[in-house]
Design an enzyme around this catalytic site. Sequence first.
Site, PDB file in Angstrom:
ATOM      1  N   SER A 100      48.213  83.336 -51.399  1.00  0.00           N
ATOM      2  CA  SER A 100      47.882  84.605 -52.158  1.00  0.00           C
ATOM      3  C   SER A 100      48.936  85.779 -51.720  1.00  0.00           C
ATOM      4  O   SER A 100      49.309  86.663 -52.640  1.00  0.00           O
ATOM      5  CB  SER A 100      46.581  85.140 -52.314  1.00  0.00           C
ATOM      6  OG  SER A 100      46.305  85.693 -50.799  1.00  0.00           O
ATOM      7  N   LYS A 171      45.234  91.775 -48.267  1.00  0.00           N
ATOM      8  CA  LYS A 171      45.856  92.022 -49.741  1.00  0.00           C
ATOM      9  C   LYS A 171      46.763  93.256 -49.398  1.00  0.00           C
ATOM     10  O   LYS A 171      46.634  94.120 -48.393  1.00  0.00           O
ATOM     11  CB  LYS A 171      44.885  92.278 -50.774  1.00  0.00           C
ATOM     12  CG  LYS A 171      43.715  91.103 -50.977  1.00  0.00           C
ATOM     13  CD  LYS A 171      44.408  89.953 -51.734  1.00  0.00           C
ATOM     14  CE  LYS A 171      43.370  88.855 -52.136  1.00  0.00           C
ATOM     15  NZ  LYS A 171      44.195  87.508 -52.357  1.00  0.00           N
TER      16      LYS A 171
END
Length: 276
Positions: A100, A171
């Site tokens: 990701s 993230k």
Amino acid sequence: MDTEAPHTQRGHSSPDEGEGRSRFVLSGAGPAPDAGAGAGADAGTDPDPDPGLESDSDLDPGKAGWLTWRRAGLLGVVCTAFLLLFSNFVLQPFLIPSRSMEPTLAVGDRVLVNKLAYRFGDLPERGDVVVFDGKGSFVREDPDGNPLGEALHGAASALGLAEPSDTDFVKRVVGVGGDDVVCDDKGRIKVNGVLLDEPYLFPGDSGSKVPFRIVVPLGSLWVMGDHRSQSRDSRDHLGEPGGGMVPVEKVIGRADWIGWPVSRWGDAGSVGGGRG
């Protein structure tokens, strides 16, 4: 401590044994010194060592080996405890388990998470790569599981030897409290009306394939992965309680460096886009 017996004072001449003894008797100076004691003193002979003392060389080999292993085990325990404390409060290795965050972070990278980055009043900024606890925002608050198993897994994860908890995520911060974050119909991200420059995106990815517009509540963050087409992030939780926002207090730290593998040593891609 070894001591050396003092040498007996002798005359300038060296009379033979009988002559020396008669001179002492005639002069009334007292009995002659013991010849054996004098000879031993003149030779500088050390007294017998204390029989109660035992050197390392006198130890049984098995006992000496056991002491060595005991010291090594104690040293290992102390080092492990130090590393656990250090990783809990200062710098923690974090194993990247998914794609990701490509190309910034690859599967198998171990990033070093700076836990002091936000501890003294500083807040996450746009562009920071952060590790956070997703319970209550990305995943449900589950009942407590096996405490022992969780403790062992947590210790291994803290040392970078195991994958992080299923509730920990890495993230990039796209919006901070008060920001108006928009994805237009062309897949571009704008923050407070300004087009966001995102050189870290995976080649071929757009800002987002799904248009959205949100205002980030104060004390919260809007986060997204760099590999937008492979990342489940704030966009995927818009309709859930919390709306995909990550509370600032859930941030574990900032990913500042890639520590492993050696071929990827360097910073972890935080660009510090600011808060204004």
